[in-house]
Design a protein around this motif. Structure first.
Motif, short mmCIF file in Angstrom:
data_model
loop_
_atom_site.label_atom_id
_atom_site.label_comp_id
_atom_site.label_asym_id
_atom_site.label_seq_id
_atom_site.Cartn_x
_atom_site.Cartn_y
_atom_site.Cartn_z
N ALA A 1 0.83 -1.21 0.00
CA ALA A 1 0.00 0.00 0.00
C ALA A 1 0.86 1.26 0.00
CB ALA A 1 -0.94 -0.01 1.21
N VAL A 2 1.92 1.25 0.80
CA VAL A 2 2.81 2.41 0.89
C VAL A 2 3.53 2.66 -0.42
CG1 VAL A 2 4.92 3.28 1.96
CG2 VAL A 2 3.12 2.30 3.38
N THR A 3 4.11 1.61 -0.99
CA THR A 3 4.88 1.77 -2.23
C THR A 3 4.00 2.19 -3.40
OG1 THR A 3 4.73 -0.62 -2.63
CG2 THR A 3 6.70 0.19 -1.53
N LEU A 4 2.78 1.66 -3.45
CA LEU A 4 1.86 2.07 -4.51
C LEU A 4 1.47 3.53 -4.36
CD1 LEU A 4 -0.52 -1.02 -4.88
CD2 LEU A 4 1.19 -0.20 -6.50
N LEU A 5 1.29 3.98 -3.15
CA LEU A 5 0.96 5.39 -2.91
C LEU A 5 2.10 6.30 -3.37
CD1 LEU A 5 -0.88 5.47 0.54
CD2 LEU A 5 -1.71 6.41 -1.61
N ILE A 6 3.32 5.91 -3.05
CA ILE A 6 4.49 6.71 -3.46
C ILE A 6 4.58 6.79 -4.98
CG2 ILE A 6 7.01 6.82 -3.47
CD1 ILE A 6 6.97 5.59 -0.66
N GLU A 7 4.48 5.63 -5.64
CA GLU A 7 4.65 5.57 -7.08
C GLU A 7 3.52 6.28 -7.83
OE1 GLU A 7 5.06 1.36 -7.71
OE2 GLU A 7 6.65 1.28 -6.20
N ASP A 8 2.28 6.05 -7.41
CA ASP A 8 1.15 6.66 -8.11
C ASP A 8 1.06 8.15 -7.84
OD1 ASP A 8 0.48 4.37 -9.38
OD2 ASP A 8 -1.15 3.81 -8.03
N THR A 9 1.52 8.59 -6.69
CA THR A 9 1.56 10.04 -6.42
C THR A 9 2.57 10.71 -7.33
OG1 THR A 9 0.94 9.73 -4.09
CG2 THR A 9 2.02 11.80 -4.67
N CYS A 10 3.70 10.07 -7.54
CA CYS A 10 4.72 10.61 -8.45
C CYS A 10 4.18 10.66 -9.88
CB CYS A 10 5.98 9.76 -8.41
SG CYS A 10 6.94 9.90 -6.89
#
Length: 220
Positions: free
Chosen positions: A109-118
């Motif tokens: 969940a954390v990594t997807l949030l970082i990547e999709d926010t970018c």
């Protein structure tokens, strides 16, 4: 049924790449190499290269095609953000107190949030006019993106200076009241309108007759 342009599938694959590849890497990582912050930094760099390739492809498209593509892409990104946020809420996860997660479900969940926010920040900055029109159809889009931007900044040991600058520019782009006096979106290119030479109005030039002229005032 109408055929969708090939580049649209490329976009959707790039948008979903953060989900598919991340899951594959994490499945392998759980057996071989744990996804530590150091390992994820390298994975994030790879993901950012995918995002750059995507943006470069989109820059070659026209307005209409990009509008359709971004509508699908941003809608998918917001679905992922919503799901990831729900996972973090259920797990009572806090980036401030918990740091980089170890549990796989939270880690995803954390990594997807970082990547999709970018990726969302890239799209918003490179295509501000289209993005604003698309995002207005999504309820509370600005509040959601602002939350994501703040969330990503809680990982200074994960993101680099380029992402920090990206987050800062994206925040100013969507929040006009938070813009600094010297804010400039470096990716925004105004459509240059070809200047058509304007014809000067024909002014009739009065010919001055030679010789004595009558005075406008009567001489006494």
């Amino acid at each position: 049924m109408k055929h969708i342009h090939t580049s649209l599938w490329v976009l959707l694959l790039c948008v979903l790449i953060t989900t598919v590849i991340s899951e594959d890497n994490k499945d392998e990582g759980s057996k071989k190499v744990p996804l530590t912050p150091r390992v994820y930094v390298k994975l994030l760099q790879t993901r950012r290269k995918d995002h750059t390739t995507l943006i470069q492809r989109m820059l070659q498209n026209d307005y209409s095609k990009n509008y359709k593509m971004m509508s699908l892409a941003l809608d998918k990104i917001f679905q992922i953000i919503k799901q990831s946020n729900q996972t973090l809420t259920d797990e009572k996860y806090s980036p401030i107190t918990d740091g980089f997660p170890v549990e796989q479900r939270v880690q995803e969940a954390v990594t997807l949030l970082i990547e999709d926010t970018c990726l969302a920040s890239d799209i918003i900055l490179h295509f501000p006019e289209i993005s604003q029109k698309v995002l207005k159809k999504i309820p509370q889009w600005k509040e959601t993106i602002n939350w994501c931007l703040d969330f990503v900044m809680h990982y200074p040991h994960i993101i680099d200076e380029v992402i920090v600058q990206l987050i800062d520019l994206a925040r100013q782009e969507i929040n006009e009241d938070a813009r600094s006096p010297d804010f400039i979106n470096p990716y925004y290119k105004k459509v240059e309108v070809e200047s058509v030479p304007t014809k000067k109005p024909n002014r009739r030039v009065k010919k001055i007759k030679k010789g004595p002229q009558l005075s406008s005032r009567s001489e006494l």
